[in-house]
Motif scaffolding. Structure first.
Motif, PDB file in Angstrom:
ATOM      1  N   THR A  77       0.711  -1.310   0.057  1.00  0.00           N
ATOM      2  CA  THR A  77       0.025  -0.028  -0.122  1.00  0.00           C
ATOM      3  C   THR A  77       0.839   1.201  -0.053  1.00  0.00           C
ATOM      4  O   THR A  77       0.583   2.101  -0.775  1.00  0.00           O
ATOM      5  N   VAL A  78       1.801   1.351   0.639  1.00  0.00           N
ATOM      6  CA  VAL A  78       2.793   2.275   0.719  1.00  0.00           C
ATOM      7  C   VAL A  78       3.720   2.653  -0.491  1.00  0.00           C
ATOM      8  O   VAL A  78       3.556   3.851  -1.120  1.00  0.00           O
ATOM      9  N   VAL A  79       4.062   1.481  -1.042  1.00  0.00           N
ATOM     10  CA  VAL A  79       4.688   1.653  -2.306  1.00  0.00           C
ATOM     11  C   VAL A  79       3.710   2.068  -3.371  1.00  0.00           C
ATOM     12  O   VAL A  79       4.018   2.976  -4.349  1.00  0.00           O
ATOM     13  N   SER A  80       2.329   1.766  -3.412  1.00  0.00           N
ATOM     14  CA  SER A  80       1.595   2.192  -4.339  1.00  0.00           C
ATOM     15  C   SER A  80       1.133   3.566  -4.446  1.00  0.00           C
ATOM     16  O   SER A  80       1.007   4.191  -5.264  1.00  0.00           O
ATOM     17  N   VAL A  81       1.097   4.052  -2.940  1.00  0.00           N
ATOM     18  CA  VAL A  81       0.718   5.574  -2.623  1.00  0.00           C
ATOM     19  C   VAL A  81       2.072   6.285  -3.096  1.00  0.00           C
ATOM     20  O   VAL A  81       1.771   7.191  -3.789  1.00  0.00           O
TER      21      VAL A  81
END
Length: 678
Positions: A77-81
């Protein structure tokens, strides 16, 4: 979601999951673990959905597995954001429009982002997801802008105070993988670190240099190709012409300041490997879809493109004549167009100059040295193809004879500033080479006319080899020419910003001219002469001669028929014998590169290499044996390992069997026994 506060909250949630994963006992109830997961997935803590709890319980998921999944998807999720915060789009408002390129996160906020990521990566430890998170954060840092946009859509410089905080990459550097994998559409991670902080590039280059200096017998070319971290550095440079240019500039300036041969060698290997990567990317494991994106060679050398084409082409007599022609034209334009003499001198030696480019292709210097002594050699077919090719290249009246062109090229390399000094040096080089190859040099040096009738005094027993006494006389005159026409003129002609060039390793380059004798006239010099020439080229020291046979003659008669041997200094230090052995390895590599233009068949190529190896074996083994006796090296075992590898490689160059190969094999076996006993 693009604000730094929202991203920080995601990192905080990830940190809590990591803490819970570390503190949760394995034998805790599955119900509690799944309840926490259910709470993190549902939008509301008051959700009455209990289907997920029951399903996971029936599938017998353990608590560690649940938490690992939580961590994995939190990181994703962090990487996607972070990835979604990097974009390129146009925003319109009425008649006005602004093109947004890069990251929505400002460079001020990136400092906090990098610090937070460093703390999280330490807790993720060796997890695979660590690399994806690192890549996403570094990419955001590279794309971050110092500008923000207000409602009027006008870019405004973000001048918020940083409270003395700067971007510290030290926490992230240790997580960079040693092996580089290049995917389509991705920038190499190591390369992005270089963009963020040029000191990282400087440190990577310095580490290679320090080890190559500490280990004098290391095969730098092999290590750069095979050692994972060094190979990644070379590949990253190949994917960025800008970083390649910066690295070349750094190494070139260091060489001008120090004159260290190790700096020049590293620069030569670096240029050779990068050019090989962009010309044969598949050989380096780069996929076709990625290799098609590599720039052409002119992107790495934006200056003097035509000159570069000649340097990277085959070693031919026509190419040598073209190089000299381009150099003459360039010097004429520089002297005519630039009124500032100091600026002109500085531009002649900086990293953008033709001279700096030519220093990365030393084979042209060595082939020129060979030509000086080749055109009047013993008359065999060796080198005849190369020399005859000059006739086809001289299609203009301005074209110089090949020997004169070779001397001019060497003079330009040794003294890039001052055409008048180059002319004088070129004339003296032709004269010195002519004196040596004429076979009348020894007779010309005598002051007793009666001795003119006895050429045997000055020639070997076959009447073809040069006596080692003649070699000594010639080297003395050759060294005097260096002091008179190179060292003093260069120091007196360099001013201003180019002053560091006065410390250039001209001594080393000048001594290597004598290698042209060993390559072009290898059969005309006996073993003692080879020892004297090799030792002078390596160290600048002229070995003395001693009598090995007492004939009972009176002192005036001992010169005729006298047998002499080379006397080594018993106090020879470690550096002296190291340089001697290194030079033999270097000479063999040079001969291997020149075997194609100087010979006419594959068999003669191998014979050519073996001929040089046979002559150099005695000197090489003397150096190696002294190294084995001088057990004073700080890293003695490591030095022996490198020496062992170099000797094995050297013994197979050309042919494995040559005159003296048994002695080399015995020495290799001796080193193996010493290594096994350490």
């Amino acid at each position: 979601m693009s604000s730094i506060q929202e991203i920080t909250n995601l990192f905080a949630a990830l940190a809590l999951n990591l803490k819970a994963s570390e503190n949760e006992e394995i034998d805790n109830s599955i119900h509690l673990s799944i309840s926490k997961l259910n709470q993190s997935i549902n939008l509301s803590y008051h959700s009455r959905t209990r289907v997920l709890d029951t399903a996971l319980s029936l599938m017998c998921f353990t608590s560690p597995q649940v938490f690992d999944s939580m961590i994995e998807y939190s990181v994703k999720t962090v990487v996607s954001v972070l990835s979604s915060s990097i974009n390129c789009k146009a925003i319109r408002c009425g008649e006005e429009a602004v093109l947004l390129i890069g990251c929505l996160i400002s460079s001020h906020d990136v400092v906090e982002l990098v610090e937070t990521c460093g703390d999280i990566l330490g807790k993720l430890k060796a997890r695979i997801i660590c690399e994806s998170l690192l890549y996403a954060v570094v990419k955001v840092a590279v794309s971050a802008s110092s500008f923000r946009h207000v409602k009027e859509l006008r870019p405004v410089l973000d001048v918020r105070p940083g409270a003395g905080r700067t971007l510290d990459l030290s926490k992230l550097l240790c997580y960079v993988p040693k092996e580089m994998t290049v995917k389509k559409g991705e920038i190499p991670l190591r390369l992005m670190f270089w963009y963020l902080d040029p000191l990282v590039l400087k440190n990577d280059v310095t580490q290679i240099l320090q080890e190559s200096i500490r280990r004098p017998f290391i095969c730098l070319f092999t290590e750069l190709c095979q050692r994972i971290e060094w190979r990644s550095t070379i590949l990253s440079l190949a994917f960025s012409p800008l970083m390649f240019i910066e690295t070349r500039s750094l190494l070139h300036n260091w060489f001008l300041l120090t004159g260290l041969a190790s700096l020049l060698e590293f620069q030569i290997k670096l240029v050779s490997l990068v050019l090989d990567i962009i010309s044969r990317p598949m050989r380096w494991g780069i996929l076709a879809d990625v290799s098609s994106m590599l720039p052409f060679s002119h992107a790495y050398f934006p200056h003097s493109l035509q000159f570069l084409k000649i340097l990277t082409g085959p070693l031919t007599s026509g190419g040598l004549l073209q190089l000299v022609h381009n150099i003459s034209n360039s010097q004429f334009r520089a002297e005519r167009c630039s009124p500032n003499q100091a600026a002109t001198k500085s531009s002649l030696v900086d990293h953008k100059s033709m001279w700096a480019i030519a220093m990365n292709f030393p084979d042209w210097f060595h082939i020129s040295s060979v030509v000086l002594f080749l055109n009047k050699s013993s008359g065999d077919s060796f080198g005849s193809t190369f020399i005859s090719g000059a006739a086809f290249a001289q299609d203009t009246e301005e074209a110089e004879p090949l020997c004169s062109a070779a001397a001019r090229y060497i003079a330009w390399i040794l003294n890039p500033i001052g055409k008048s000094h180059q002319d004088v040096l070129a004339q003296n080089l032709v004269k010195m080479a002519g004196n040596f190859t004429s076979k009348q040099y020894g007779l010309a040096k005598t002051t007793n006319p009666k001795k003119l009738k006895r050429p045997k005094i000055y020639h070997g027993v076959h009447g073809k080899e040069y006596d080692c006494q003649i070699i000594q006389l010639w080297i003395n005159d050759f060294r005097d020419m260096y002091s008179k026409h190179i060292y003093n003129t260069v120091n007196s002609s360099i001013e201003g910003k180019s002053a560091p060039c006065a410390k250039l390793g001209l001594d080393m380059l000048f001594r290597r001219i004598s290698l042209g004798i060993l390559i072009g006239c290898s059969d005309n010099v006996n073993e003692e002469g080879w020892e004297i020439l090799l030792h002078y080229a390596a160290t600048g020291i002229i070995l003395q001669l001693t009598n090995t046979q007492d004939t009972g003659l009176r002192p005036k008669q001992k010169s005729q028929g006298m047998e002499v041997s080379v006397a080594w200094n018993e106090n020879s230090d470690l550096k002296e014998v190291e340089k001697g052995a290194i030079l033999v390895f270097y000479l063999t590599d040079v001969v291997e590169n020149m075997s194609v233009p100087l010979t006419d068949s594959e068999e003669s190529e191998s014979d050519f290499i073996c001929r040089v190896k046979s002559k150099a074996t005695k000197y090489l083994l003397k150096c190696v044996n002294r190294l084995l006796n001088l057990n004073v090296h700080e890293d003695y075992a490591l030095m022996l390992q490198d020496l062992h590898k170099r000797l094995i490689r050297w013994s197979y160059q050309g042919k494995a069997v040559f005159q003296g190969s048994k002695d080399v094999d015995d020495t290799i076996e001796t080193i193996s026994k010493i290594l096994s006993s350490l």
